[in-house]
Design a protein around this motif. Structure first.
Motif, mmCIF file in Angstrom:
data_model
loop_
_atom_site.group_PDB
_atom_site.id
_atom_site.type_symbol
_atom_site.label_atom_id
_atom_site.label_comp_id
_atom_site.label_asym_id
_atom_site.label_seq_id
_atom_site.Cartn_x
_atom_site.Cartn_y
_atom_site.Cartn_z
ATOM 1 N N ILE A 130 38.393 30.436 45.580
ATOM 2 C CA ILE A 130 39.497 31.327 45.211
ATOM 3 C C ILE A 130 40.352 30.697 44.119
ATOM 4 O O ILE A 130 40.740 31.367 43.144
ATOM 5 N N LEU A 131 40.644 29.416 44.269
ATOM 6 C CA LEU A 131 41.432 28.724 43.244
ATOM 7 C C LEU A 131 40.690 28.683 41.917
ATOM 8 O O LEU A 131 41.316 28.723 40.848
ATOM 9 N N GLY A 132 39.351 28.609 41.976
ATOM 10 C CA GLY A 132 38.574 28.595 40.737
ATOM 11 C C GLY A 132 38.490 29.943 40.068
ATOM 12 O O GLY A 132 38.395 30.029 38.828
ATOM 13 N N ILE A 133 38.545 31.029 40.837
ATOM 14 C CA ILE A 133 38.442 32.380 40.271
ATOM 15 C C ILE A 133 39.780 32.848 39.710
ATOM 16 O O ILE A 133 39.829 33.674 38.793
ATOM 17 N N GLN A 134 40.869 32.317 40.209
ATOM 18 C CA GLN A 134 42.192 32.820 39.843
ATOM 19 C C GLN A 134 42.462 32.726 38.345
ATOM 20 O O GLN A 134 42.942 33.681 37.717
ATOM 21 N N ALA A 135 42.148 31.597 37.732
ATOM 22 C CA ALA A 135 42.446 31.397 36.311
ATOM 23 C C ALA A 135 41.611 32.307 35.402
ATOM 24 O O ALA A 135 42.162 32.972 34.522
ATOM 25 N N PRO A 136 40.268 32.357 35.540
ATOM 26 C CA PRO A 136 39.517 33.272 34.666
ATOM 27 C C PRO A 136 39.883 34.732 34.867
ATOM 28 O O PRO A 136 39.832 35.515 33.910
ATOM 29 N N LEU A 137 40.269 35.117 36.082
ATOM 30 C CA LEU A 137 40.702 36.492 36.304
ATOM 31 C C LEU A 137 41.992 36.778 35.538
ATOM 32 O O LEU A 137 42.141 37.851 34.927
ATOM 33 N N ALA A 138 42.930 35.836 35.567
ATOM 34 C CA ALA A 138 44.171 36.002 34.808
ATOM 35 C C ALA A 138 43.897 36.047 33.313
ATOM 36 O O ALA A 138 44.491 36.845 32.578
ATOM 37 N N TRP A 139 43.001 35.185 32.835
ATOM 38 C CA TRP A 139 42.661 35.170 31.405
ATOM 39 C C TRP A 139 42.056 36.504 30.978
ATOM 40 O O TRP A 139 42.434 37.069 29.933
ATOM 41 N N ALA A 140 41.130 37.028 31.765
ATOM 42 C CA ALA A 140 40.484 38.300 31.424
ATOM 43 C C ALA A 140 41.502 39.437 31.402
ATOM 44 O O ALA A 140 41.444 40.318 30.527
ATOM 45 N N PHE A 141 42.448 39.419 32.328
ATOM 46 C CA PHE A 141 43.439 40.498 32.368
ATOM 47 C C PHE A 141 44.362 40.438 31.155
ATOM 48 O O PHE A 141 44.644 41.469 30.533
ATOM 49 N N VAL A 142 44.853 39.240 30.807
ATOM 50 C CA VAL A 142 45.752 39.126 29.660
ATOM 51 C C VAL A 142 45.016 39.500 28.371
ATOM 52 O O VAL A 142 45.567 40.202 27.509
ATOM 53 N N HIS A 143 43.776 39.059 28.239
ATOM 54 C CA HIS A 143 43.004 39.391 27.047
ATOM 55 C C HIS A 143 42.790 40.897 26.943
ATOM 56 O O HIS A 143 42.880 41.487 25.854
ATOM 57 N N ARG A 144 42.515 41.547 28.057
ATOM 58 C CA ARG A 144 42.329 43.003 28.044
ATOM 59 C C ARG A 144 43.641 43.711 27.725
ATOM 60 O O ARG A 144 43.661 44.720 27.004
ATOM 61 N N THR A 145 44.752 43.197 28.242
ATOM 62 C CA THR A 145 46.060 43.811 27.973
ATOM 63 C C THR A 145 46.402 43.722 26.492
ATOM 64 O O THR A 145 46.859 44.696 25.880
ATOM 65 N N PHE A 146 46.206 42.559 25.880
ATOM 66 C CA PHE A 146 46.494 42.402 24.460
ATOM 67 C C PHE A 146 45.601 43.292 23.588
ATOM 68 O O PHE A 146 46.023 43.744 22.526
ATOM 69 N N GLY A 147 44.383 43.535 24.027
ATOM 70 C CA GLY A 147 43.457 44.333 23.232
ATOM 71 C C GLY A 147 43.506 45.815 23.509
ATOM 72 O O GLY A 147 42.774 46.580 22.864
ATOM 73 N N SER A 148 44.346 46.261 24.447
ATOM 74 C CA SER A 148 44.387 47.677 24.799
ATOM 75 C C SER A 148 45.081 48.481 23.713
ATOM 76 O O SER A 148 45.965 48.001 22.997
ATOM 77 N N GLU A 149 44.678 49.746 23.600
ATOM 78 C CA GLU A 149 45.293 50.646 22.628
ATOM 79 C C GLU A 149 46.749 50.931 22.998
ATOM 80 O O GLU A 149 47.599 51.101 22.116
ATOM 81 N N HIS A 150 47.052 50.961 24.288
ATOM 82 C CA HIS A 150 48.421 51.208 24.732
ATOM 83 C C HIS A 150 49.358 50.105 24.250
ATOM 84 O O HIS A 150 50.461 50.381 23.756
#
Length: 388
Positions: free
Chosen positions: A101-121
């Motif tokens: 769980i501790l290992g998954i937390q960081a890449p999940l956060a990275w993927a979410f922030v990257h998707r947020t920055f790249g969103s059209e909204h």
């Protein structure tokens, strides 16, 4: 109505380019270092050649983020079946799940922030703010900022010391193959990438909360003088819709910064209770304890930012009602009293509070107690009844 239709059509049209007069991202250099910025923005600002190199760097950062996901595999490298750590199988399985769980937390956060920055909204909102002359702040100061920064530095130091005591200076280091040694060397070297992504996620949510608060303040200022109750109703309805969209779009982010830290803390407590030697458990896993504490502060950071939205909403709605009562705000719909009453009723009940994964933040939001009887002077009986 035609103006509203034109604005809706403009919002539906894709925004192909960034307005590069100012940086559309907070902490631009740090986000470039973490490879969170969309490659399209790098192409527009620095050129295609730099964008190509940046895409290669992004791939390397993704590998760094995912390096600690197979924690169960690494644990089997360090602890042989004959070792005392694996003699208690239920406890060892729980430890492996915790590390995963501790290992998954960081890449999940990275993927979410990257998707947020790249969103059209996000692109449309940033361009709109720049057109309105609103500056995007780099850092949102919170009561936890200094403590969080100090704890982050402490976690990095403890991580290196813990690896030296657990892996590098132990006999098992001589048994590991060259590729396995390379993994255990790369883990602390790349730890800053996995530490930075969740911290940036918390900072971005603080920014989102501040922008919501600024919108509420502008909404209150629109009530100075004669206003149209119908237009204010549409503005308020759009504000509520934006806040509900934020709650829905941030589910993955809240899962990374709230749900996973809480689950990890519960598992640490269970491991501590089941451990036969409590002092030995603390000596062997003090880094895990400090890291989980670091993650719990992220959860508190998120809840405090969400609570600031709810607190500001309650305050603004109360101040608007007081402006209506004292006739600082008057409505142009003189012959439509029922519409004005419906607007004030909706104003009093439309915002129950910002929720994080369905959990309301009312416990953390400051309570604003209404003054008894304040709405009797100058308010209509229907408005006074609804406000009470």
């Amino acid at each position: 109505q035609q103006q509203q239709q034109q604005e809706q059509q403009q919002q539906q049209q894709p925004t192909t380019q960034w307005q590069l007069s100012e940086s559309p991202f907070p902490l631009l250099r740090l986000n470039l270092f973490l490879a969170l910025i969309p490659a399209v923005f790098v192409d527009e600002k620095y050129g295609r050649n730099v964008g190509l190199v940046y895409r290669m760097y992004q791939f390397v950062v993704v590998v760094f983020q995912c390096l600690t996901i197979p924690a169960a595999w690494y644990a089997c490298w360090l602890y042989t079946p004959e070792s005392p750590e694996r003699s208690n199988r239920p406890m060892f399985r729980l430890l492996v799940i915790l590390l995963t769980i501790l290992g998954i937390q960081a890449p999940l956060a990275w993927a979410f922030v990257h998707r947020t920055f790249g969103s059209e909204h996000y692109k449309q909102k940033i361009n709109q703010w720049q057109v309105e002359g609103r500056q995007l702040p780099d850092i949102i100061e919170t009561p936890w900022s200094s403590i969080y920064t100090l704890l982050s530095f402490t976690v990095v130091c403890l991580w290196v010391v813990w690896l030296e005591e657990t892996v590098y200076l132990q006999p098992v280091w001589g048994w590991l193959q060259l590729t396995q040694k390379g993994v255990f060397v790369a883990i602390p070297v790349t730890f800053i990438y996995r530490l930075g992504a969740p911290m940036m996620l918390c900072q971005i949510f603080s920014l989102v909360a501040k922008l919501h608060i600024d919108d509420m303040e502008q909404y209150k200022q629109k009530h100075e003088g004669p206003v149209s109750g119908i237009q204010m109703f549409e503005v308020l309805k759009q504000s509520v819709r934006d806040r509900e969209n934020t709650e829905g779009q941030w589910v993955v982010g809240f899962c990374s910064t709230v749900f996973m830290p809480c689950i990890s803390a519960v598992m640490v407590v269970i491991l501590y209770i089941q451990s036969p030697d409590k002092s030995r458990f603390i000596q062997d896993f003090y880094f895990v304890l400090s890291f989980v504490l670091h993650l719990l502060i992220q959860a508190v950071h998120i809840f405090c930012s969400a609570a600031s939205i709810s607190a500001k909403s309650k305050k603004v709605r109360r101040e608007i009602v007081e402006m209506i009562v004292h006739q600082d705000t008057t409505f142009t719909e003189t012959g439509h009293a029922f519409q004005v009453d419906a607007y004030t009723s909706y104003l009093s009940t439309c915002c129950p509070g910002f929720c994080v994964l369905g959990v309301p933040d009312g416990a953390l939001a400051p309570r604003h107690h209404d003054r008894p009887g304040f709405c009797h002077a100058g308010a209509s009986p229907s408005v006074a009844a609804r406000l009470h």
